[in-house]
Design a protein around this motif. Structure first.
Motif, PDB file in Angstrom:
ATOM      1  N   ARG A  70     -23.945  24.267  73.503  1.00  0.00           N
ATOM      2  CA  ARG A  70     -23.151  23.065  73.330  1.00  0.00           C
ATOM      3  C   ARG A  70     -23.348  21.830  74.108  1.00  0.00           C
ATOM      4  O   ARG A  70     -23.683  20.588  73.421  1.00  0.00           O
ATOM      5  CB  ARG A  70     -21.601  23.137  73.429  1.00  0.00           C
ATOM      6  CG  ARG A  70     -20.924  24.266  72.407  1.00  0.00           C
ATOM      7  CD  ARG A  70     -19.570  24.259  72.347  1.00  0.00           C
ATOM      8  NE  ARG A  70     -19.085  24.742  73.587  1.00  0.00           N
ATOM      9  CZ  ARG A  70     -18.818  25.684  73.897  1.00  0.00           C
ATOM     10  NH1 ARG A  70     -19.223  26.747  73.028  1.00  0.00           N
ATOM     11  NH2 ARG A  70     -18.225  26.210  75.017  1.00  0.00           N
ATOM     12  N   ARG A  71     -23.781  21.849  75.533  1.00  0.00           N
ATOM     13  CA  ARG A  71     -24.192  20.811  76.104  1.00  0.00           C
ATOM     14  C   ARG A  71     -25.564  20.283  76.089  1.00  0.00           C
ATOM     15  O   ARG A  71     -25.702  19.327  75.963  1.00  0.00           O
ATOM     16  CB  ARG A  71     -24.034  21.420  77.856  1.00  0.00           C
ATOM     17  CG  ARG A  71     -22.886  21.466  78.098  1.00  0.00           C
ATOM     18  CD  ARG A  71     -22.652  21.993  79.573  1.00  0.00           C
ATOM     19  NE  ARG A  71     -21.031  22.142  80.121  1.00  0.00           N
ATOM     20  CZ  ARG A  71     -20.853  22.271  81.324  1.00  0.00           C
ATOM     21  NH1 ARG A  71     -21.818  22.517  82.315  1.00  0.00           N
ATOM     22  NH2 ARG A  71     -19.561  22.468  81.675  1.00  0.00           N
ATOM     23  N   ASN A  72     -26.318  21.274  75.375  1.00  0.00           N
ATOM     24  CA  ASN A  72     -27.751  20.939  75.118  1.00  0.00           C
ATOM     25  C   ASN A  72     -27.781  19.992  74.079  1.00  0.00           C
ATOM     26  O   ASN A  72     -28.890  19.149  73.641  1.00  0.00           O
ATOM     27  CB  ASN A  72     -28.739  22.415  74.958  1.00  0.00           C
ATOM     28  CG  ASN A  72     -30.067  21.691  75.051  1.00  0.00           C
ATOM     29  OD1 ASN A  72     -30.617  21.079  75.616  1.00  0.00           O
ATOM     30  ND2 ASN A  72     -30.716  22.354  73.791  1.00  0.00           N
ATOM     31  N   ALA A  73     -26.812  20.203  73.059  1.00  0.00           N
ATOM     32  CA  ALA A  73     -26.866  19.425  71.768  1.00  0.00           C
ATOM     33  C   ALA A  73     -25.924  18.286  72.024  1.00  0.00           C
ATOM     34  O   ALA A  73     -25.957  17.258  70.969  1.00  0.00           O
ATOM     35  CB  ALA A  73     -26.248  20.418  70.666  1.00  0.00           C
ATOM     36  N   ASP A  74     -25.272  17.905  73.047  1.00  0.00           N
ATOM     37  CA  ASP A  74     -24.488  16.931  73.306  1.00  0.00           C
ATOM     38  C   ASP A  74     -25.157  15.649  73.837  1.00  0.00           C
ATOM     39  O   ASP A  74     -25.336  15.741  75.102  1.00  0.00           O
ATOM     40  CB  ASP A  74     -23.310  17.313  74.239  1.00  0.00           C
ATOM     41  CG  ASP A  74     -22.355  16.178  74.520  1.00  0.00           C
ATOM     42  OD1 ASP A  74     -22.551  15.085  73.896  1.00  0.00           O
ATOM     43  OD2 ASP A  74     -21.356  16.300  75.213  1.00  0.00           O
ATOM     44  N   PRO A  75     -25.490  14.479  73.260  1.00  0.00           N
ATOM     45  CA  PRO A  75     -26.298  13.411  73.877  1.00  0.00           C
ATOM     46  C   PRO A  75     -25.383  12.676  75.148  1.00  0.00           C
ATOM     47  O   PRO A  75     -26.035  12.204  75.858  1.00  0.00           O
ATOM     48  CB  PRO A  75     -26.041  12.251  72.816  1.00  0.00           C
ATOM     49  CG  PRO A  75     -25.881  13.094  71.478  1.00  0.00           C
ATOM     50  CD  PRO A  75     -25.041  14.282  71.822  1.00  0.00           C
ATOM     51  N   ARG A  82     -32.427  19.258  77.643  1.00  0.00           N
ATOM     52  CA  ARG A  82     -32.909  20.056  79.105  1.00  0.00           C
ATOM     53  C   ARG A  82     -32.844  21.521  79.164  1.00  0.00           C
ATOM     54  O   ARG A  82     -33.528  21.907  80.026  1.00  0.00           O
ATOM     55  CB  ARG A  82     -32.369  19.341  80.156  1.00  0.00           C
ATOM     56  CG  ARG A  82     -32.549  17.574  80.197  1.00  0.00           C
ATOM     57  CD  ARG A  82     -32.235  17.105  81.337  1.00  0.00           C
ATOM     58  NE  ARG A  82     -32.681  15.679  81.163  1.00  0.00           N
ATOM     59  CZ  ARG A  82     -31.530  14.636  81.505  1.00  0.00           C
ATOM     60  NH1 ARG A  82     -30.462  14.763  81.666  1.00  0.00           N
ATOM     61  NH2 ARG A  82     -32.158  13.574  81.349  1.00  0.00           N
ATOM     62  N   VAL A  83     -32.277  22.156  78.136  1.00  0.00           N
ATOM     63  CA  VAL A  83     -32.202  23.598  78.386  1.00  0.00           C
ATOM     64  C   VAL A  83     -33.023  24.205  77.436  1.00  0.00           C
ATOM     65  O   VAL A  83     -32.984  24.062  76.162  1.00  0.00           O
ATOM     66  CB  VAL A  83     -30.629  24.023  78.021  1.00  0.00           C
ATOM     67  CG1 VAL A  83     -30.537  25.565  78.172  1.00  0.00           C
ATOM     68  CG2 VAL A  83     -29.654  23.073  78.882  1.00  0.00           C
TER      69      VAL A  83
END
Length: 184
Positions: A70-75, A82-83
């Motif tokens: 989720r964090r990797n897809a969240d601008p 970065r993951v």
């Protein structure tokens, strides 16, 4: 639910960082392993350490992958883009070591590094490479128990290592003599 460790200049050159999901020993929290987990982060890994003192089933560990997805897809996230979700390893100590093998049933996990793993795991459930680590003087999880898990892993790439002089709590803090082989 997780404590995250990541490189200081995460993604500074546009690179994506591989992931390690971490499982604690019985009754422990990531903080007692923080020097080891920070060390891995300094080598370019993003570490998702499950904040649970009972990691054996690896549910919280695998949830760390979901959070990073989720964090990797969240601008708006510092993790955005970065993951490296194609390179995920599981690692842990004691009960968390067994959980490292248990987490490898998840198709997203590529390898496992169980440090002095407890016996509540079944290597037959996974097919990823495993680096089993035992402590020569471990009186809680005897080297023979770890070696038995290794021998049961004859269907997959597996390596057994035994750290000379190491007791069961030797990996706490900075990883002790487990630090170098787990980093490599």
């Amino acid at each position: 639910v997780h404590t995250f460790y990541h490189p200081r200049a995460m993604g500074a050159s546009g690179e994506r960082h591989p992931v390690v999901i971490w499982g604690n020993g019985t009754g422990a929290v990531p903080g007692i392993y923080s020097s080891l987990l920070r060390h891995w982060a300094s080598h370019g890994f993003i570490v998702a350490a499950a904040n649970t003192p009972t990691s054996n089933f690896a549910l919280s560990m695998r949830a760390g992958i979901d959070v990073l997805e989720r964090r990797n897809a969240d601008p708006g996230s510092e993790y955005f883009g970065r993951v490296d979700l194609a390179r995920i390893g599981s690692a842990g100590h004691s009960q968390g070591g067994a959980a490292a093998v248990n987490a490898a049933v998840d198709a997203r996990v590529d390898t496992a590094v169980p440090i002095q793993p407890g016996p509540l795991t079944d290597p037959d459930l996974t097919g990823v490479p495993v680096f089993y680590l035992a402590g020569e003087r471990d009186l809680t999880v005897w080297p023979a128990l770890v070696k038995a898990l290794y021998r049961d892993s004859d269907h997959l790439p597996a390596v057994y290592g035994e750290v000379r002089g190491a007791g069961h709590l030797s990996s706490i803090g900075d990883g002790g003599d487990f630090r170098a082989p787990t980093t490599a």
